[in-house]
Motif scaffolding. Structure first.
Motif, PDB file in Angstrom:
ATOM      1  N   ALA A 183      -2.661  12.900   7.432  1.00 40.30           N
ATOM      2  CA  ALA A 183      -2.297  11.356   7.242  1.00 40.30           C
ATOM      3  C   ALA A 183      -1.343  11.111   8.216  1.00 40.30           C
ATOM      4  N   MET A 184      -0.484  11.983   8.387  1.00 38.45           N
ATOM      5  CA  MET A 184       0.647  11.649   9.195  1.00 38.45           C
ATOM      6  C   MET A 184      -0.228  11.201  10.823  1.00 38.45           C
TER       7      MET A 184
ATOM      8  N   LEU B 188      -1.143   6.687 -11.928  1.00 38.26           N
ATOM      9  CA  LEU B 188      -0.484   6.051 -10.657  1.00 38.26           C
ATOM     10  C   LEU B 188      -1.453   4.782  -9.851  1.00 38.26           C
ATOM     11  N   ASP B 189      -2.808   5.169 -10.172  1.00 41.44           N
ATOM     12  CA  ASP B 189      -3.978   4.161  -9.859  1.00 41.44           C
ATOM     13  C   ASP B 189      -3.616   2.835 -10.690  1.00 41.44           C
ATOM     14  N   PHE B 190      -3.360   3.074 -11.952  1.00 39.00           N
ATOM     15  CA  PHE B 190      -3.342   1.700 -12.907  1.00 39.00           C
ATOM     16  C   PHE B 190      -2.056   0.869 -12.461  1.00 39.00           C
ATOM     17  N   LEU B 191      -1.122   1.767 -11.988  1.00 36.99           N
ATOM     18  CA  LEU B 191       0.161   0.959 -11.311  1.00 36.99           C
ATOM     19  C   LEU B 191       0.097   0.420  -9.975  1.00 36.99           C
ATOM     20  N   GLY B 192      -1.181   0.642  -9.531  1.00 37.12           N
ATOM     21  CA  GLY B 192      -1.429   0.128  -8.080  1.00 37.12           C
ATOM     22  C   GLY B 192      -1.268   0.742  -6.954  1.00 37.12           C
ATOM     23  N   TYR B 193      -0.951   2.068  -7.107  1.00 41.53           N
ATOM     24  CA  TYR B 193      -0.596   3.106  -5.797  1.00 41.53           C
ATOM     25  C   TYR B 193      -1.771   3.597  -5.397  1.00 41.53           C
ATOM     26  N   GLU B 194      -2.056   3.997  -4.353  1.00 40.16           N
ATOM     27  CA  GLU B 194      -3.162   4.662  -3.633  1.00 40.16           C
ATOM     28  C   GLU B 194      -3.071   6.024  -3.858  1.00 40.16           C
ATOM     29  N   THR B 195      -3.644   6.820  -4.504  1.00 35.50           N
ATOM     30  CA  THR B 195      -3.374   8.008  -5.136  1.00 35.50           C
ATOM     31  C   THR B 195      -4.416   9.157  -4.460  1.00 35.50           C
ATOM     32  N   GLN B 196      -4.101  10.290  -4.007  1.00 31.41           N
ATOM     33  CA  GLN B 196      -5.042  11.437  -3.449  1.00 31.41           C
ATOM     34  C   GLN B 196      -4.516  12.721  -4.267  1.00 31.41           C
ATOM     35  N   VAL B 197      -5.230  13.325  -4.233  1.00 31.33           N
ATOM     36  CA  VAL B 197      -4.845  15.013  -4.980  1.00 31.33           C
ATOM     37  C   VAL B 197      -5.249  15.989  -4.068  1.00 31.33           C
ATOM     38  N   ALA B 198      -4.384  17.114  -4.292  1.00 31.18           N
ATOM     39  CA  ALA B 198      -4.546  18.555  -3.846  1.00 31.18           C
ATOM     40  C   ALA B 198      -4.663  19.611  -5.009  1.00 31.18           C
ATOM     41  N   SER B 199      -5.223  20.582  -4.546  1.00 28.37           N
ATOM     42  CA  SER B 199      -5.198  21.545  -5.753  1.00 28.37           C
ATOM     43  C   SER B 199      -4.165  22.750  -5.565  1.00 28.37           C
ATOM     44  N   ASP B 200      -3.563  22.869  -4.159  1.00 26.02           N
ATOM     45  CA  ASP B 200      -2.604  24.044  -4.074  1.00 26.02           C
ATOM     46  C   ASP B 200      -1.803  23.329  -2.639  1.00 26.02           C
ATOM     47  N   GLY B 201      -0.686  24.135  -2.494  1.00 21.72           N
ATOM     48  CA  GLY B 201       0.145  23.477  -1.413  1.00 21.72           C
ATOM     49  C   GLY B 201      -0.232  23.659   0.066  1.00 21.72           C
ATOM     50  N   ALA B 202      -1.285  24.572   0.229  1.00 20.96           N
ATOM     51  CA  ALA B 202      -1.898  24.466   1.562  1.00 20.96           C
ATOM     52  C   ALA B 202      -2.768  23.363   1.709  1.00 20.96           C
ATOM     53  N   GLN B 203      -3.449  22.937   0.619  1.00 22.01           N
ATOM     54  CA  GLN B 203      -4.214  21.909   0.673  1.00 22.01           C
ATOM     55  C   GLN B 203      -3.452  20.725   1.127  1.00 22.01           C
ATOM     56  N   ALA B 204      -2.197  20.312   0.492  1.00 17.28           N
ATOM     57  CA  ALA B 204      -1.376  19.394   0.395  1.00 17.28           C
ATOM     58  C   ALA B 204      -0.856  19.137   1.612  1.00 17.28           C
ATOM     59  N   VAL B 205      -0.405  20.477   2.379  1.00 16.96           N
ATOM     60  CA  VAL B 205       0.201  20.343   3.731  1.00 16.96           C
ATOM     61  C   VAL B 205      -0.656  19.823   4.654  1.00 16.96           C
TER      62      VAL B 205
ATOM     63  N   ASN C   8       3.629   8.157   1.433  1.00 16.25           N
ATOM     64  CA  ASN C   8       5.055   7.722   0.994  1.00 16.25           C
ATOM     65  C   ASN C   8       5.667   8.573   0.144  1.00 16.25           C
ATOM     66  N   VAL C   9       5.138   9.472  -0.786  1.00 23.72           N
ATOM     67  CA  VAL C   9       5.789  10.266  -1.568  1.00 23.72           C
ATOM     68  C   VAL C   9       4.665  11.184  -2.017  1.00 23.72           C
ATOM     69  N   VAL C  10       5.166  12.428  -2.139  1.00 23.37           N
ATOM     70  CA  VAL C  10       4.396  13.558  -2.580  1.00 23.37           C
ATOM     71  C   VAL C  10       5.091  14.231  -4.071  1.00 23.37           C
TER      72      VAL C  10
ATOM     73  N   ASN D 247       0.744  -1.132   0.159  1.00 21.30           N
ATOM     74  CA  ASN D 247       0.003   0.149  -0.016  1.00 21.30           C
ATOM     75  C   ASN D 247       0.726   1.357  -0.063  1.00 21.30           C
ATOM     76  N   VAL D 248       1.052   1.595  -1.312  1.00 17.45           N
ATOM     77  CA  VAL D 248       2.000   2.701  -1.328  1.00 17.45           C
ATOM     78  C   VAL D 248       1.136   4.106  -1.431  1.00 17.45           C
ATOM     79  N   LYS D 249       1.004   5.145  -0.645  1.00 16.10           N
ATOM     80  CA  LYS D 249       0.240   6.109  -0.802  1.00 16.10           C
ATOM     81  C   LYS D 249       0.919   7.504  -1.368  1.00 16.10           C
ATOM     82  N   ILE D 250       0.441   7.852  -2.519  1.00 16.28           N
ATOM     83  CA  ILE D 250       1.009   8.997  -3.230  1.00 16.28           C
ATOM     84  C   ILE D 250       0.264  10.238  -3.103  1.00 16.28           C
ATOM     85  N   LEU D 251       0.558  11.468  -2.710  1.00 17.62           N
ATOM     86  CA  LEU D 251      -0.132  12.701  -2.867  1.00 17.62           C
ATOM     87  C   LEU D 251       0.023  13.352  -4.022  1.00 17.62           C
ATOM     88  N   VAL D 252      -0.647  13.920  -4.821  1.00 20.34           N
ATOM     89  CA  VAL D 252      -0.420  14.624  -6.066  1.00 20.34           C
ATOM     90  C   VAL D 252      -0.890  16.040  -5.722  1.00 20.34           C
TER      91      VAL D 252
END
Length: 99
Positions: A46-47, A23-40, A54-56, A3-8
C-alpha cells in the motif's frame, strides 16, 4: 470522513468479519490480514502504491504465526509514523499493560 483505509489483522475469521463489517458500515475502507507477516506485506504494498493505510488494528498474539507484537516492529521500520492499535484477549500481557 474521506477515504480512510484501515488494515485489520487477526487470525480469527469471525473477528475479521465483525471488524470489517463495523468499519465498512462507518464508512471506512477496510482490508484484512490473517497474520502479521501478511499485514506487513499488505502495508508495504500500500505504501509503494501511494495509497497507504491510515490505521492498522492488530491482534497482539497469533498462535503459530506472526502476531502484532512482532509485526509492529516491521511496520515501524517501513513507516516510523504508522498508526497502530493492538488488541488482545490477553489483558495481562505486558505489551497491553505497558504500551
Amino acid at each position: 470522513m474521506g477515504n480512510v483505509k484501515i488494515l485489520v489483522m487477526d487470525d480469527e475469521e469471525i473477528v475479521q468479519d465483525v471488524l470489517r463489517n463495523m468499519l465498512d458500515f462507518l464508512g471506512y475502507e477496510t482490508q484484512v490480514a490473517s497474520d502479521g507477516a501478511q499485514a506487513v506485506q499488505m502495508y508495504r504494498e500500500a505504501m509503494e502504491s501511494g495509497e497507504p493505510f491510515n490505521v492498522v488494528i492488530m491482534d497482539l498474539t497469533v498462535p503459530g504465526g506472526v502476531g502484532g507484537k512482532e509485526a509492529v516492529k516491521d511496520l515501524l521500520e517501513i513507516d516510523p509514523n504508522a498508526k497502530v492499535i493492538v488488541s488482545s484477549g490477553y489483558s495481562t500481557d505486558p505489551v497491553v499493560t505497558n504500551y
